[in-house]
Design a protein around this motif. Structure first.
Motif, mmCIF file in Angstrom:
data_model
loop_
_atom_site.group_PDB
_atom_site.id
_atom_site.type_symbol
_atom_site.label_atom_id
_atom_site.label_comp_id
_atom_site.label_asym_id
_atom_site.label_seq_id
_atom_site.Cartn_x
_atom_site.Cartn_y
_atom_site.Cartn_z
ATOM 1 N N ARG A 21 -7.750 6.561 -1.204
ATOM 2 C CA ARG A 21 -7.279 7.380 -1.875
ATOM 3 C C ARG A 21 -6.305 7.061 -2.982
ATOM 4 O O ARG A 21 -6.285 7.613 -4.131
ATOM 5 C CB ARG A 21 -6.903 8.653 -1.048
ATOM 6 C CG ARG A 21 -7.937 9.559 -0.238
ATOM 7 C CD ARG A 21 -7.185 10.625 0.480
ATOM 8 N NE ARG A 21 -6.357 10.377 1.555
ATOM 9 C CZ ARG A 21 -6.738 10.069 2.782
ATOM 10 N NH1 ARG A 21 -8.045 10.054 2.954
ATOM 11 N NH2 ARG A 21 -6.048 9.702 3.790
ATOM 12 N N LEU A 22 -5.375 6.268 -2.404
ATOM 13 C CA LEU A 22 -4.295 5.673 -3.413
ATOM 14 C C LEU A 22 -5.063 4.977 -4.611
ATOM 15 O O LEU A 22 -4.532 5.048 -5.603
ATOM 16 C CB LEU A 22 -3.469 4.814 -2.765
ATOM 17 C CG LEU A 22 -2.436 5.295 -1.417
ATOM 18 C CD1 LEU A 22 -1.689 4.497 -0.625
ATOM 19 C CD2 LEU A 22 -1.708 6.717 -2.222
ATOM 20 N N ILE A 23 -6.048 4.113 -4.050
ATOM 21 C CA ILE A 23 -6.796 3.395 -5.171
ATOM 22 C C ILE A 23 -7.477 4.274 -6.226
ATOM 23 O O ILE A 23 -7.143 4.170 -7.554
ATOM 24 C CB ILE A 23 -7.652 2.552 -4.920
ATOM 25 C CG1 ILE A 23 -7.120 1.234 -3.858
ATOM 26 C CG2 ILE A 23 -8.524 1.719 -5.868
ATOM 27 C CD1 ILE A 23 -8.254 0.577 -3.066
ATOM 28 N N GLY A 68 7.056 -1.419 4.575
ATOM 29 C CA GLY A 68 6.392 -0.408 3.635
ATOM 30 C C GLY A 68 5.649 0.676 4.182
ATOM 31 O O GLY A 68 5.627 0.515 5.662
ATOM 32 N N GLN A 69 5.305 1.655 3.254
ATOM 33 C CA GLN A 69 4.431 2.700 4.049
ATOM 34 C C GLN A 69 3.202 2.373 4.603
ATOM 35 O O GLN A 69 2.690 1.275 4.139
ATOM 36 C CB GLN A 69 4.163 3.821 2.783
ATOM 37 C CG GLN A 69 3.266 4.700 3.249
ATOM 38 C CD GLN A 69 2.710 5.627 1.924
ATOM 39 O OE1 GLN A 69 3.202 5.442 1.123
ATOM 40 N NE2 GLN A 69 1.621 6.589 2.297
ATOM 41 N N GLN A 70 3.021 2.877 6.020
ATOM 42 C CA GLN A 70 1.755 2.205 6.527
ATOM 43 C C GLN A 70 0.442 3.502 6.300
ATOM 44 O O GLN A 70 0.911 4.656 5.948
ATOM 45 C CB GLN A 70 1.461 2.183 7.760
ATOM 46 C CG GLN A 70 2.469 1.103 8.234
ATOM 47 C CD GLN A 70 2.431 0.562 9.725
ATOM 48 O OE1 GLN A 70 1.805 1.472 10.552
ATOM 49 N NE2 GLN A 70 2.951 -0.493 10.158
ATOM 50 N N THR A 71 -0.720 3.058 5.912
ATOM 51 C CA THR A 71 -1.815 3.972 5.825
ATOM 52 C C THR A 71 -3.015 3.319 6.535
ATOM 53 O O THR A 71 -3.071 2.312 6.943
ATOM 54 C CB THR A 71 -2.209 4.197 4.421
ATOM 55 O OG1 THR A 71 -2.932 5.167 4.037
ATOM 56 C CG2 THR A 71 -2.411 3.026 3.609
ATOM 57 N N ASP A 72 -3.892 4.104 6.519
ATOM 58 C CA ASP A 72 -5.253 3.630 7.130
ATOM 59 C C ASP A 72 -6.194 3.314 5.928
ATOM 60 O O ASP A 72 -5.909 3.618 4.665
ATOM 61 C CB ASP A 72 -5.760 4.790 7.995
ATOM 62 C CG ASP A 72 -6.272 6.040 7.570
ATOM 63 O OD1 ASP A 72 -6.033 6.086 6.206
ATOM 64 O OD2 ASP A 72 -6.504 6.947 8.246
ATOM 65 N N VAL A 98 5.338 0.730 -2.134
ATOM 66 C CA VAL A 98 5.519 -0.340 -1.227
ATOM 67 C C VAL A 98 4.715 -0.038 0.310
ATOM 68 O O VAL A 98 5.043 1.053 0.708
ATOM 69 C CB VAL A 98 7.144 -0.561 -0.765
ATOM 70 C CG1 VAL A 98 7.137 -1.809 0.267
ATOM 71 C CG2 VAL A 98 8.010 -0.629 -2.027
ATOM 72 N N LEU A 99 3.942 -0.767 0.489
ATOM 73 C CA LEU A 99 2.596 -0.638 1.502
ATOM 74 C C LEU A 99 2.862 -1.740 2.387
ATOM 75 O O LEU A 99 3.471 -3.027 2.211
ATOM 76 C CB LEU A 99 1.488 -0.638 0.911
ATOM 77 C CG LEU A 99 1.096 0.662 -0.096
ATOM 78 C CD1 LEU A 99 -0.348 0.352 -0.633
ATOM 79 C CD2 LEU A 99 1.176 1.748 0.446
ATOM 80 N N SER A 100 2.618 -1.348 3.744
ATOM 81 C CA SER A 100 2.449 -2.392 4.867
ATOM 82 C C SER A 100 1.130 -2.566 5.312
ATOM 83 O O SER A 100 0.388 -1.609 5.462
ATOM 84 C CB SER A 100 3.346 -1.966 6.084
ATOM 85 O OG SER A 100 3.358 -2.711 7.191
#
Length: 157
Positions: A87-89, A77-81, A121-123
């Motif tokens: 921000r997504l939440i 999945g997409q990685q984020t910090d 889809v997140l990693s």
């Protein structure tokens, strides 16, 4: 919004159970949290990983609540910090999503049906974690995200 963490398998290690319980308690100060534990399919004998993923995937999708969003946690999945996750939440909260369904697969991961149905889809990392560790990390990161949204001092960035 209610967070629904849909997980394949139970927490068998006491230190992970304790950590998950702690972060669930912390999260519930901000939003209601429900954890759904699904039975892990047995991989013994001649059962192929694709068959296991497919069976677990159907059980996962049966638990997804709408109207709401589905986030699948997957190594591809997409990685984020943590700030990005916050921000997504916050986007989900302001969009008026009733449920945020966050899915963690079993030992063999998630089926293509689950990842294909996911809104996101997140990693959690490029590293590989057991599904038990992934649950603890996901709960901590959801909590961290909510503290970031509220400008509380938990996150030191």
């Amino acid at each position: 919004m209610k967070i629904r963490l849909i997980c394949v398998g139970r927490l068998s290690l006491s230190f992970i159970r304790d950590g998950a319980a702690e972060y669930r308690k912390r999260l519930q100060r901000y939003l209601p949290v429900e954890i759904i534990e699904l039975k892990e399919e047995k991989s013994g004998g001649k059962t192929l990983p694709d068959t296991i993923r497919s069976r677990e995937g159907r059980a996962i999708l049966d638990q997804v609540r709408r109207p709401g969003r589905l986030w699948a946690l997957d190594e591809k999945g997409q990685q984020t910090d943590s700030a990005g996750l916050a921000r997504l939440i916050e986007q989900e909260m302001t969009a008026g999503s009733r449920y945020l369904n966050v899915v963690i697969g079993g030992a063999w991961g998630l089926s293509a049906e689950v990842t294909g149905s996911a809104d996101r889809v997140l990693s959690l990392s490029r590293l590989t974690f057991t599904h038990q560790m992934a649950r603890l990390i996901a709960l901590e990161q959801l909590y961290r995200g909510l503290t970031i949204i509220r400008n509380e001092p938990y996150h030191n960035a």
